[in-house]
Motif scaffolding. Structure first.
Motif, PDB file in Angstrom:
ATOM      1  N   MET A  84       0.794  -1.225   0.000  1.00  0.00           N
ATOM      2  CA  MET A  84       0.000   0.000   0.000  1.00  0.00           C
ATOM      3  C   MET A  84       0.830   1.281   0.000  1.00  0.00           C
ATOM      4  SD  MET A  84      -3.069  -0.943   2.660  1.00  0.00           S
ATOM      5  CE  MET A  84      -1.978  -1.099   4.084  1.00  0.00           C
ATOM      6  N   ASN A 107      -2.437   4.549   3.887  1.00  0.00           N
ATOM      7  CA  ASN A 107      -3.194   4.308   2.662  1.00  0.00           C
ATOM      8  C   ASN A 107      -4.206   3.172   2.804  1.00  0.00           C
ATOM      9  OD1 ASN A 107      -1.879   6.342   1.168  1.00  0.00           O
ATOM     10  ND2 ASN A 107      -0.117   4.990   0.912  1.00  0.00           N
ATOM     11  N   ALA A 127      -7.882   3.755   1.385  1.00  0.00           N
ATOM     12  CA  ALA A 127      -8.020   3.726  -0.073  1.00  0.00           C
ATOM     13  C   ALA A 127      -7.982   2.302  -0.616  1.00  0.00           C
ATOM     14  CB  ALA A 127      -6.930   4.575  -0.718  1.00  0.00           C
TER      15      ALA A 127
END
Length: 186
Positions: A40, A45, A48
């Protein structure tokens, strides 16, 4: 890879490399099994990536490996991506997410022991670099393990390189529990 059947979310490329190396050592081809291991680019992150692959996206089973000091970021990211149970105490293993005590490198150093890690570094031709680091004034009072962790993280690409080398050096009985658990999950 076509749409995978499951996704393993990891913080960075060294975690990805370690899991792929371990799977290969056990005769498992994760891609052929439909499992994608996604680095990631950092724990922040999570939202997301979990949103893309999880219940609000492709709705694939998720699993993951994370550093225990980053657990709060992981919990918030998973919850924001549609996995509110991540906020409950003790929920992460049930969701398929397993913690490395400090980080992956710490797990591998503890599993192998400092002397074996130094042997791997020597075989890779970097003993001189390790000695230079260990001899610096700031590191002279550090434990061998602390110097090794610093060594693994001080140069770009070194964590991933040594993730593969250290996993390859592990006896099957030495494999850190978080790595075993996440692969067993998928």
């Amino acid at each position: 890879m076509a749409t995978p059947r499951a996704v393993v979310l990891v913080e960075g490329n060294s975690d990805r490399t370690a899991l792929l190396t371990l799977a290969a050592r056990t005769g498992r081809d994760l891609a052929a099994d439909g499992v994608e291991v996604v680095a990631m680019g950092g724990i922040t992150n999570t939202r997301a990536f979990a949103a893309r692959y999880g219940p609000r996206g492709l709705d694939l089973p998720l699993a993951g490996l994370y550093d225990a000091p980053e657990e709060a970021h992981l919990r918030r990211g998973l919850a924001a991506a549609g996995l509110p149970d991540a906020l409950e105490p003790g929920a992460l293993p049930a969701l398929g997410f397993f913690a490395c005590t400090a980080d992956l490198e710490d797990e591998l150093i503890r599993a192998l022991g400092a002397a074996a890690v130094e042997d791997v570094i020597a075989a890779a031709g970097e003993t001189r670099s390790l000695r230079l680091l260990a001899g610096m004034p700031a590191q002279r009072t550090w434990t061998r393990e602390a110097v090794l962790r610093r060594f693994l993280g001080v140069r770009s690409g070194r964590k991933a390189r040594y993730a593969a080398l250290l996993v390859a050096a592990l006896d099957p009985a030495q494999v850190p529990a978080p790595l075993t658990a996440v692969l067993a999950r998928v």
